[in-house]
Design an enzyme around this catalytic site. Structure first.
Site, PDB file in Angstrom:
ATOM      1  N   LYS A 163       0.866  -1.187   0.000  1.00 58.05           N
ATOM      2  CA  LYS A 163       0.000   0.000   0.000  1.00 58.05           C
ATOM      3  C   LYS A 163       0.903   1.237   0.000  1.00 58.05           C
ATOM      4  CE  LYS A 163      -4.522   1.173   1.860  1.00 58.05           C
ATOM      5  NZ  LYS A 163      -5.239   1.270   0.596  1.00 58.05           N
TER       6      LYS A 163
HETATM    7  N1  PMP Z   1      -7.175  -2.298  -3.916  1.00 57.14           N
HETATM    8  C1  PMP Z   1      -6.826  -1.019  -3.732  1.00 57.14           C
HETATM    9  C2  PMP Z   1      -6.103  -0.308  -4.804  1.00 57.14           C
HETATM   10  C3  PMP Z   1      -7.147  -0.388  -2.520  1.00 57.14           C
HETATM   11  O1  PMP Z   1      -6.817   0.887  -2.322  1.00 57.14           O
HETATM   12  C4  PMP Z   1      -7.855  -1.094  -1.523  1.00 57.14           C
HETATM   13  C5  PMP Z   1      -8.243  -0.418  -0.240  1.00 57.14           C
HETATM   14  N2  PMP Z   1      -7.219  -0.503   0.707  1.00 57.14           N
HETATM   15  C6  PMP Z   1      -8.185  -2.432  -1.768  1.00 57.14           C
HETATM   16  C7  PMP Z   1      -7.818  -2.996  -2.975  1.00 57.14           C
HETATM   17  C8  PMP Z   1      -8.868  -3.259  -0.720  1.00 57.14           C
HETATM   18  O2  PMP Z   1      -7.956  -3.592   0.286  1.00 57.14           O
HETATM   19  P1  PMP Z   1      -8.405  -3.799   1.780  1.00 57.14           P
HETATM   20  O3  PMP Z   1      -9.460  -4.842   1.770  1.00 57.14           O
HETATM   21  O4  PMP Z   1      -7.199  -4.263   2.496  1.00 57.14           O
HETATM   22  O5  PMP Z   1      -8.913  -2.494   2.265  1.00 57.14           O
END
Ligand code: PMP
Length: 311
Positions: A163
């Site tokens: 992230k």
């Molecule tokens: N893909 C992207 C690009 C995101 O920003 C997110 C949100 N964090 C997700 C997928 C979903 O991830 P998560 O379930 O960990 O929030």
């Protein structure tokens, strides 16, 4: 003011600060940063008000540490220190409704000047109230998605599984294109041409009663929500799941589709490129998953209480 600007307090480098005093130089290299998106939900009825539980705290902190390693950053606090800081800042702001938590880490300018050789990072934890989309009106709103003309960044260009803020320049381009063309959001194809994910959420499709979602190798973020769904859909609801590459045509031919993520939770999708899914909106399986997810988040599914950490 909305978002973290509206929060009176945040946590910064080991101290509680008034948000208005949490200042850094405009010369800071934020673009090298990483972050997490985490949510706390009200115990019992997530649409109400009351004591909060953080959903999958440990999985998010683990991903934060993985993102840090990949991006050459450090997390100079223990998991317990980060948790205590998060609890403190939610309580100080007096939040008792669904709350978003966004730990962010970036190198101080000096660390970058020395090519990352200095272990000197900013660690900031802003929190703010963010209403859930699982509430009836938000959940049933129609949402038109499009396939973006921007490809999802390739896994050998940037660390798609981490992230990292840098990845979100890609999401920004696709999101702006969708908005300009009158769509609600976009879905990326990956650099090979297979379906990847939405701009800030993973994608799940439903076909013949089975939930299908792209693999991590399709340049997606390694989503904590997706991981939870892959576990509880078969175990709690008896819904079969399959992780496999999805072509654009397979996506169009789905019975239902929804985005999933911490912010997106379960976001039903009406159509992609104006090709509508199924006769019912939201689709019955999407609806069933969302209802169960609300119970999980509210601590009403005994088996899943281990995913909740009290604030
Ligand atoms: N893909 C992207 C690009 C995101 O920003 C997110 C949100 N964090 C997700 C997928 C979903 O991830 P998560 O379930 O960990 O929030």
């Amino acid at each position: 003011m909305s978002g973290f600007h509206g929060a009176k307090y945040c946590w910064m480098n080991g101290e509680v600060k008034e948000t208005k005093d949490a200042l850094v130089s405009a010369m800071e290299p934020f673009h090298y940063g990483i972050f997490e998106g985490i949510r706390a939900y009200v115990e019992g009825d997530i649409l109400g008000e009351g004591d909060l539980n953080i959903f999958r705290w440990q999985a998010h902190v683990d991903r934060l540490r993985r993102s840090a390693v990949v991006c050459g950053l450090g997390v100079p606090y223990t998991d317990e220190e980060l948790l205590e800081a998060t609890r403190e800042i939610i309580k100080l702001n007096g939040y008792r409704k669904t709350t978003y938590i966004m730990p962010r880490i970036w190198p101080k300018a000096e660390a970058v000047r020395r090519r990352g050789l200095a272990d000197d990072w900013h660690v900031v934890i802003p929190v703010w109230e963010m209403p859930t989309r699982l509430e009836e009106e938000a959940f049933t709103r129609e949402r038109r998605y499009m396939i973006s003309s921007w490809r999802r960044l390739a896994p050998d260009a940037l660390p798609t599984q981490a992230k990292a803020w840098a990845n979100y320049a890609n999401s920004g381009l696709a999101g702006r294109e969708a908005a300009r063309l009158g769509f609600d959001d976009a879905i990326f194809l990956d650099s090979r041409g297979f379906v990847s994910e939405a701009t800030g959420a993973c994608l799940m499709t439903v076909r013949n009663g089975k939930v299908i979602t792209p693999p991590v190798t399709a340049s997606i973020l390694e989503s904590v929500t997706r991981d939870a769904f892959l576990e509880f859909l078969p175990e709690d609801l008896g819904i079969p799941v399959e992780v496999k590459d999805i072509t654009r045509v397979e996506l169009y031919a789905s019975d239902e589709a929804f985005a999933c993520g911490t912010g997106g939770e379960v976001t039903p999708i009406t159509s992609v490129d104006d090709i509508r899914f199924g006769d019912e909106y939201p689709g019955p399986i999407t609806d069933e998953i969302a209802k169960h997810f609300m119970k999980v988040l509210g601590g009403n599914v005994e088996k899943r209480r281990g995913w909740l950490t009290p604030v």
